[in-house]
Write a protein that holds these residues in place. Structure first.
Motif, PDB file in Angstrom:
ATOM      1  N   SER A 179       0.841  -1.196   0.000  1.00 34.78           N
ATOM      2  CA  SER A 179       0.000   0.000   0.000  1.00 34.78           C
ATOM      3  C   SER A 179       0.875   1.244   0.000  1.00 34.78           C
ATOM      4  CB  SER A 179      -0.934  -0.013   1.216  1.00 34.78           C
ATOM      5  OG  SER A 179      -0.185  -0.095   2.423  1.00 34.78           O
ATOM      6  N   SER A 180       2.069   1.124  -0.603  1.00 35.49           N
ATOM      7  CA  SER A 180       3.007   2.245  -0.608  1.00 35.49           C
ATOM      8  C   SER A 180       3.729   2.322  -1.947  1.00 35.49           C
ATOM      9  CB  SER A 180       4.044   2.077   0.510  1.00 35.49           C
ATOM     10  OG  SER A 180       4.883   0.968   0.236  1.00 35.49           O
ATOM     11  N   ASP A 181       4.445   3.427  -2.138  1.00 38.54           N
ATOM     12  CA  ASP A 181       5.247   3.582  -3.346  1.00 38.54           C
ATOM     13  C   ASP A 181       6.337   2.529  -3.427  1.00 38.54           C
ATOM     14  OD1 ASP A 181       3.699   5.806  -3.719  1.00 38.54           O
ATOM     15  OD2 ASP A 181       5.298   7.275  -3.404  1.00 38.54           O
ATOM     16  N   PHE A 196      -2.258  -3.592  -5.153  1.00 36.15           N
ATOM     17  CA  PHE A 196      -2.338  -2.508  -4.176  1.00 36.15           C
ATOM     18  C   PHE A 196      -3.419  -2.851  -3.156  1.00 36.15           C
ATOM     19  CE2 PHE A 196      -3.934   1.484  -2.468  1.00 36.15           C
ATOM     20  CZ  PHE A 196      -2.759   2.167  -2.178  1.00 36.15           C
ATOM     21  N   ASN A 198      -5.853  -1.841  -1.498  1.00 32.65           N
ATOM     22  CA  ASN A 198      -6.832  -0.766  -1.398  1.00 32.65           C
ATOM     23  C   ASN A 198      -7.841  -1.012  -0.284  1.00 32.65           C
ATOM     24  OD1 ASN A 198      -8.248   1.641  -2.736  1.00 32.65           O
ATOM     25  ND2 ASN A 198      -9.854   0.104  -2.746  1.00 32.65           N
ATOM     26  N   SER A 201      -5.951   0.478   2.917  1.00 35.47           N
ATOM     27  CA  SER A 201      -5.544   1.879   2.957  1.00 35.47           C
ATOM     28  C   SER A 201      -6.438   2.768   2.093  1.00 35.47           C
ATOM     29  CB  SER A 201      -4.086   2.000   2.499  1.00 35.47           C
ATOM     30  OG  SER A 201      -3.717   3.354   2.365  1.00 35.47           O
ATOM     31  N   GLN A 203      -5.356   5.043   0.307  1.00 38.72           N
ATOM     32  CA  GLN A 203      -4.620   6.278   0.075  1.00 38.72           C
ATOM     33  C   GLN A 203      -3.427   6.008  -0.845  1.00 38.72           C
ATOM     34  OE1 GLN A 203      -5.866   9.163   1.388  1.00 38.72           O
ATOM     35  NE2 GLN A 203      -7.494   7.870   2.212  1.00 38.72           N
ATOM     36  N   GLY A 204      -3.251   6.848  -1.860  1.00 39.71           N
ATOM     37  CA  GLY A 204      -2.096   6.704  -2.743  1.00 39.71           C
ATOM     38  C   GLY A 204      -2.264   5.697  -3.852  1.00 39.71           C
ATOM     39  N   GLU A 206      -3.710   5.879  -6.933  1.00 36.76           N
ATOM     40  CA  GLU A 206      -3.374   6.333  -8.288  1.00 36.76           C
ATOM     41  C   GLU A 206      -1.867   6.466  -8.476  1.00 36.76           C
ATOM     42  OE1 GLU A 206      -5.526   9.749  -9.603  1.00 36.76           O
ATOM     43  OE2 GLU A 206      -7.445   9.015  -8.843  1.00 36.76           O
ATOM     44  N   ARG A 207      -1.181   7.025  -7.478  1.00 35.99           N
ATOM     45  CA  ARG A 207       0.262   7.193  -7.581  1.00 35.99           C
ATOM     46  C   ARG A 207       0.978   5.837  -7.656  1.00 35.99           C
ATOM     47  NH1 ARG A 207       4.735  10.256  -6.827  1.00 35.99           N
ATOM     48  NH2 ARG A 207       6.425   9.347  -5.585  1.00 35.99           N
ATOM     49  N   ALA A 208       0.552   4.882  -6.827  1.00 32.81           N
ATOM     50  CA  ALA A 208       1.201   3.569  -6.820  1.00 32.81           C
ATOM     51  C   ALA A 208       1.036   2.875  -8.168  1.00 32.81           C
ATOM     52  CB  ALA A 208       0.618   2.705  -5.700  1.00 32.81           C
TER      53      ALA A 208
END
Length: 345
Positions: A179-181, A196, A198, A201, A203-204, A206-208
């Motif tokens: 759930s992180s970069d 991911f 989801n 979390s 959160q984040g 789209e970026r991941a």
């Protein structure tokens, strides 16, 4: 829903008055239901020392589920690798592949899946060094699965070959979870499929996904990036029942977020009768906004829209429907209802 495959993530919830045996029996029945309904895969999570969660050992649960299913892929969502020796993980999943050929997934995560004390008990060498070695351990496991095995090089210059199993005819499919970069970038660099988290979390996301797809390095096994997403879902014949069944798990999430003492999962009646407080209500409302709760048709529509928005062809449902007091303790009636209604829609 023909263009979106459905899968299941199971934490083997334990509710008030329910034994571990009853909770596991209910989840194994749910795995058989998912198999019958045509779900693509069924994964068990790894969590420790939590009164409301019985999914402590994914390999054991996968082996049990393999005897009750015939088609669905079975896996871990995931094995928390810092807790375990890579060789043991590789041996366990090579054995599972032999038990259920062509049906085994090994989802690997970097988080401990519990608190620091439990992590120390699971891995006496401490957590920091193990987490830092996570990329190498992932690669070691992949090598151990192959016919050539992994090569240990001694400081004296000698070499020693290690294999997870002596004569494999197939390999588990390895996925990275996170759930992180960090996890997205590592999966991209190793050319591995990525999930991911989801459901946990949100959160984040789209970026991941952007980091994963943009930086993906094709591998022989996976020439293209491959990912799917997890969501918490509750479906019932009416929206009112779905909201009621969602409440026990929502309140459990609030206890986690607010660092309150953990307890077995409330029944629907217990959750509805509980006293309200502003902090809990705020967390419940925030979590509910990211969950898919409603009738089978409405949840299916949300799943379809979600998959389209993020460009995935598979969504893994974590069926978080709570149970009513009168429902048998060895059944997963509310969760099975979710799977039935969403698949049917």
């Amino acid at each position: 829903m023909n263009d979106v495959a459905l899968s299941v993530l199971d934490l083997v919830p334990v509710r008030s008055g329910q034994t571990s045996a009853e909770a596991i029996t209910a989840s194994l029945s749910l795995a058989a239901t998912a198999d019958r309904l045509g779900y693509r895969r069924y994964w068990f999570a790894e969590h420790h020392n939590m009164p409301a969660v019985a999914s402590t050992t994914p390999p054991v649960l996968i082996a049990a589920a393999a005897t009750r299913t015939s088609r669905i892929r079975l896996g871990s969502g995931g094995v928390m690798l810092p807790n375990h020796a890579p060789l043991i993980v590789a041996e366990q999943f090579a054995a599972l592949e032999a038990i259920a050929p062509g049906r085994i997934d090994l989802g690997l995560g970097r988080a401990p899946g519990s608190d620091p004390v439990i992590t120390q008990l699971l891995r006496g060498s401490g957590t920091t060094s193990d987490v830092e070695q996570f990329p190498r351990h992932v690669q070691d496991i992949a090598a151990l699965f192959t016919a050539d095995g992994a090569t240990v090089r001694f400081t004296s210059g000698g070499e020693y070959t290690v294999r997870a199993t002596p004569a494999a005819t197939g390999l588990p499919e390895v996925w990275l979870l996170g759930s992180s970069d960090y996890s997205a970038q590592l999966a991209a660099s190793l050319g591995l499929p990525y999930v991911f988290a989801n459901h946990f979390s949100g959160q984040g996301l789209e970026r991941a996904l952007d980091l994963y797809r943009t930086n993906y390095r094709p591998s022989e096994e996976h020439p293209e990036p491959r990912t799917f997403l997890t969501v918490n879902a509750v479906a019932a014949p009416t929206a009112e029942e779905a909201e009621a069944r969602a409440l026990p798990q929502l309140r459990m999430m609030a206890r986690l977020r607010l660092n309150q003492p953990l307890v077995a999962l409330e029944t629907v009646e217990q959750a509805l009768a509980a006293e309200h407080d502003a902090a809990t209500d705020q967390v419940v409302e925030a979590a509910r906004s990211r969950w898919f709760v409603g009738t089978g048709e409405s949840v299916a529509a949300e799943v379809h829209s979600f998959a389209s928005t993020y460009g995935v062809d598979e969504v893994m449902l974590s069926p978080v429907a709570g149970a009513y007091d009168a429902e048998p303790k060895d059944s997963a009636a509310g969760r099975a209802q979710t799977l039935e209604l969403v698949a049917g829609a």
